[in-house]
Design a protein around this motif. Structure first.
Motif, PDB file in Angstrom:
ATOM      1  N   LEU A  67       0.855  -1.183   0.000  1.00 48.97           N
ATOM      2  CA  LEU A  67       0.000   0.000   0.000  1.00 48.97           C
ATOM      3  C   LEU A  67       0.894   1.237   0.000  1.00 48.97           C
ATOM      4  CD1 LEU A  67      -3.091   0.574   0.153  1.00 48.97           C
ATOM      5  CD2 LEU A  67      -2.774   0.945   2.600  1.00 48.97           C
ATOM      6  N   PRO A  68       0.753   2.130  -0.986  1.00 55.19           N
ATOM      7  CA  PRO A  68       1.692   3.249  -1.112  1.00 55.19           C
ATOM      8  C   PRO A  68       1.853   4.093   0.152  1.00 55.19           C
ATOM      9  CG  PRO A  68       0.399   3.065  -3.105  1.00 55.19           C
ATOM     10  CD  PRO A  68      -0.191   2.086  -2.132  1.00 55.19           C
ATOM     11  N   GLN A  69       0.757   4.350   0.885  1.00 54.62           N
ATOM     12  CA  GLN A  69       0.876   5.149   2.102  1.00 54.62           C
ATOM     13  C   GLN A  69       1.779   4.456   3.128  1.00 54.62           C
ATOM     14  OE1 GLN A  69      -1.864   4.383   0.433  1.00 54.62           O
ATOM     15  NE2 GLN A  69      -3.505   5.879   0.716  1.00 54.62           N
ATOM     16  N   VAL A  70       1.599   3.147   3.273  1.00 53.11           N
ATOM     17  CA  VAL A  70       2.424   2.374   4.204  1.00 53.11           C
ATOM     18  C   VAL A  70       3.870   2.355   3.731  1.00 53.11           C
ATOM     19  CG1 VAL A  70       2.805   0.082   5.202  1.00 53.11           C
ATOM     20  CG2 VAL A  70       0.482   0.963   4.955  1.00 53.11           C
ATOM     21  N   ALA A  71       4.060   2.132   2.432  1.00 52.66           N
ATOM     22  CA  ALA A  71       5.417   2.094   1.868  1.00 52.66           C
ATOM     23  C   ALA A  71       6.135   3.418   2.058  1.00 52.66           C
ATOM     24  CB  ALA A  71       5.345   1.732   0.383  1.00 52.66           C
ATOM     25  N   ASP A  72       5.421   4.540   1.909  1.00 49.85           N
ATOM     26  CA  ASP A  72       6.041   5.852   2.075  1.00 49.85           C
ATOM     27  C   ASP A  72       6.444   6.092   3.532  1.00 49.85           C
ATOM     28  OD1 ASP A  72       5.813   6.443  -0.586  1.00 49.85           O
ATOM     29  OD2 ASP A  72       4.090   7.776  -0.381  1.00 49.85           O
ATOM     30  N   ARG A  73       5.596   5.688   4.463  1.00 46.97           N
ATOM     31  CA  ARG A  73       5.930   5.860   5.883  1.00 46.97           C
ATOM     32  C   ARG A  73       7.136   5.017   6.260  1.00 46.97           C
ATOM     33  NH1 ARG A  73      -0.548   5.657   7.458  1.00 46.97           N
ATOM     34  NH2 ARG A  73      -1.016   7.440   6.097  1.00 46.97           N
ATOM     35  N   LEU A  74       7.173   3.802   5.712  1.00 46.49           N
ATOM     36  CA  LEU A  74       8.333   2.936   5.939  1.00 46.49           C
ATOM     37  C   LEU A  74       9.584   3.534   5.316  1.00 46.49           C
ATOM     38  CD1 LEU A  74       9.794   0.358   6.760  1.00 46.49           C
ATOM     39  CD2 LEU A  74       8.796  -0.771   4.749  1.00 46.49           C
ATOM     40  N   ALA A  75       9.462   4.095   4.120  1.00 42.69           N
ATOM     41  CA  ALA A  75      10.623   4.692   3.447  1.00 42.69           C
ATOM     42  C   ALA A  75      11.209   5.833   4.276  1.00 42.69           C
ATOM     43  CB  ALA A  75      10.219   5.196   2.062  1.00 42.69           C
ATOM     44  N   GLY A  76      10.343   6.695   4.804  1.00 39.61           N
ATOM     45  CA  GLY A  76      10.821   7.800   5.623  1.00 39.61           C
ATOM     46  C   GLY A  76      11.502   7.322   6.877  1.00 39.61           C
ATOM     47  N   ALA A  77      10.921   6.309   7.520  1.00 41.05           N
ATOM     48  CA  ALA A  77      11.515   5.761   8.743  1.00 41.05           C
ATOM     49  C   ALA A  77      12.861   5.099   8.449  1.00 41.05           C
ATOM     50  CB  ALA A  77      10.552   4.750   9.370  1.00 41.05           C
ATOM     51  N   THR A  78      12.931   4.384   7.324  1.00 39.89           N
ATOM     52  CA  THR A  78      14.173   3.703   6.948  1.00 39.89           C
ATOM     53  C   THR A  78      15.293   4.712   6.700  1.00 39.89           C
ATOM     54  OG1 THR A  78      12.925   1.869   5.953  1.00 39.89           O
ATOM     55  CG2 THR A  78      15.222   2.129   5.284  1.00 39.89           C
ATOM     56  N   LEU A  79      14.979   5.803   6.011  1.00 41.54           N
ATOM     57  CA  LEU A  79      15.973   6.841   5.744  1.00 41.54           C
ATOM     58  C   LEU A  79      16.520   7.433   7.038  1.00 41.54           C
ATOM     59  CD1 LEU A  79      14.253   8.685   2.746  1.00 41.54           C
ATOM     60  CD2 LEU A  79      16.411   7.410   2.662  1.00 41.54           C
ATOM     61  N   ARG A  80      15.624   7.704   7.979  1.00 40.72           N
ATOM     62  CA  ARG A  80      16.069   8.314   9.250  1.00 40.72           C
ATOM     63  C   ARG A  80      16.906   7.334  10.052  1.00 40.72           C
ATOM     64  NH1 ARG A  80      18.552  10.156  12.245  1.00 40.72           N
ATOM     65  NH2 ARG A  80      18.157  11.600  13.986  1.00 40.72           N
ATOM     66  N   ALA A  81      16.526   6.061  10.081  1.00 40.98           N
ATOM     67  CA  ALA A  81      17.308   5.062  10.808  1.00 40.98           C
ATOM     68  C   ALA A  81      18.696   4.922  10.181  1.00 40.98           C
ATOM     69  CB  ALA A  81      16.583   3.719  10.788  1.00 40.98           C
ATOM     70  N   HIS A  82      18.742   4.928   8.852  1.00 37.13           N
ATOM     71  CA  HIS A  82      20.028   4.825   8.147  1.00 37.13           C
ATOM     72  C   HIS A  82      20.917   6.019   8.475  1.00 37.13           C
ATOM     73  CE1 HIS A  82      22.786   5.286   4.665  1.00 37.13           C
ATOM     74  NE2 HIS A  82      22.833   3.959   4.719  1.00 37.13           N
ATOM     75  N   ASP A  83      20.327   7.210   8.506  1.00 39.64           N
ATOM     76  CA  ASP A  83      21.091   8.407   8.846  1.00 39.64           C
ATOM     77  C   ASP A  83      21.725   8.297  10.233  1.00 39.64           C
ATOM     78  OD1 ASP A  83      20.417   9.506   6.436  1.00 39.64           O
ATOM     79  OD2 ASP A  83      18.839  10.823   7.234  1.00 39.64           O
ATOM     80  N   ALA A  84      21.036   7.578  11.134  1.00 41.47           N
ATOM     81  CA  ALA A  84      21.517   7.431  12.509  1.00 41.47           C
ATOM     82  C   ALA A  84      22.415   6.212  12.673  1.00 41.47           C
ATOM     83  CB  ALA A  84      20.332   7.335  13.461  1.00 41.47           C
ATOM     84  N   GLY A  85      22.674   5.500  11.583  1.00 44.91           N
ATOM     85  CA  GLY A  85      23.517   4.313  11.647  1.00 44.91           C
ATOM     86  C   GLY A  85      22.829   3.132  12.308  1.00 44.91           C
ATOM     87  N   LEU A  86      21.497   3.084  12.223  1.00 44.01           N
ATOM     88  CA  LEU A  86      20.728   2.021  12.856  1.00 44.01           C
ATOM     89  C   LEU A  86      19.997   1.182  11.816  1.00 44.01           C
ATOM     90  CD1 LEU A  86      19.050   4.071  15.754  1.00 44.01           C
ATOM     91  CD2 LEU A  86      21.095   2.613  15.913  1.00 44.01           C
ATOM     92  N   GLY A  87      19.713  -0.051  12.178  1.00 40.14           N
ATOM     93  CA  GLY A  87      18.866  -0.882  11.350  1.00 40.14           C
ATOM     94  C   GLY A  87      17.406  -0.615  11.701  1.00 40.14           C
TER      95      GLY A  87
END
Length: 335
Positions: free
Chosen positions: A190-210
């Motif tokens: 579902l695009p809305q879910v995928a977008d929320r996951l994408a944003g969360a993934t980017l922020r976790a990556h920026d912090a060096g976290l999985g």
């Protein structure tokens, strides 16, 4: 009781059938005296105008169609309330369809509403293929996407920046000390879910976290509770210390699993962030931190923008995007 005809009204008022038709359909063409006389006859005889006939003559009904993913979800109930308010002010009825995240069911509602000659369609699509909605638009039914970006489709939309919302949620959890964040949501297609996951993934990556991802399959309390039970059963060394849920219903389910099925606590053992900020997010067992979407504003703006485009005869498309807001409550740790 037999239905009163326009001919009977004309005979009662002492005017022609054409005059009665003008009173019903174009009253501005009738003198005040004749208008009053015919309306009195209409009232006394109980005449009910044929709405279907008027619809065929005008080419449009006095209604808009709204198709949502889940009418039982409080978020979509609020969207519908905002749309209804705008319809009331415009003198339109709002017809509601629930696709249940089923693309075929959505298509049936779109076809049905188009056949009813609605003034326009407001749709939260269940899938990524928007060609059916583009086709409805080309055939003359104005279409407005709600809570969904159009991508490459030639459609207008009113939405919230879901990628930014996902980043916002993770930023808050990380600032509160999370080192093992997780995402719970579904369906992931579902695009809305995928977008929320994408944003969360980017922020976790920026912090060096999985970012561990749990696919809940559905956006319900029961689906969230099932994933929550998985999480609390994990060894402490592997268990997430915080979860960002794709909506508030899932977050409530996860919270129930933690509090009812384990000795863990919220937020000390598991911090929880939801999405939507539905009305009862603040009255859960532990008041829920949530990313707020302005649901009623989305519905109201969608109607107003669609009607504005139709009135102006616009051939262009408007894509309006609102900014989400984090509402902090006791389900997460202070930053």
């Amino acid at each position: 009781m037999a239905k009163v005809s326009m001919r009977e009204v004309a005979a009662h008022a002492g005017v022609s059938i054409g005059t009665v038709s003008h009173v019903v359909n174009t009253p501005e063409k009738v003198s005040p005296e004749t208008l009053a006389k015919v309306n009195q006859s209409i009232s006394e005889l109980g005449f009910v105008p044929n709405a279907a006939a008027r619809q065929l003559r005008s080419g449009r009904s006095s209604s808009l169609g709204l198709v949502v993913l889940d009418a039982a979800n409080p978020f979509f109930a609020s969207v519908a309330r905002g749309a209804q308010d705008a319809c009331d002010r415009a003198g339109l009825a709002l017809l509601l369809g629930d696709s249940g995240t089923d693309e075929r069911r959505e298509g049936k509602y779109v076809d049905l509403f188009a056949e009813q000659r609605v003034n326009g369609l407001l749709v939260t699509p269940a899938g990524s293929d928007l060609s059916g909605l583009e086709g409805a638009s080309r055939r003359g039914t104005p279409v407005m996407l709600v809570d969904r970006e159009p991508g490459s489709a030639s459609l207008s939309s009113v939405t919230v920046d879901n990628v930014a919302g996902g980043r916002l949620a993770l930023d808050h959890l990380i600032a509160g000390g999370s080192v093992r964040p997780a995402f719970v949501g579904g369906p992931l297609t579902l695009p809305q879910v995928a977008d929320r996951l994408a944003g969360a993934t980017l922020r976790a990556h920026d912090a060096g976290l999985g970012l561990e991802v749990f696919d809940s399959g559905e956006q319900t309390i029961l689906a969230g509770r099932a994933v929550g039970q998985q999480i609390v059963a994990m060894p402490r060394s592997q268990r997430p210390d915080a979860v960002f849920c794709a909506n508030d219903l899932i977050a409530v389910g996860v919270m129930q699993a933690v509090i009812m099925s384990s000795g863990l606590t919220v937020p000390d053992d598991l911090a929880i962030v939801g999405y939507d900020d539905i009305d009862y997010a603040y009255s859960t067992i532990v008041p829920l931190t949530s990313v707020r979407q302005p649901a009623e504003l989305l519905g109201r703006t969608a109607v107003e923008t669609l009607l504005s485009e139709e009135s102006a005869g616009s051939t262009g498309h408007h894509n309006l995007r609102f900014t989400p807001e984090l509402i902090m409550r006791e389900s997460t740790k202070p930053e």
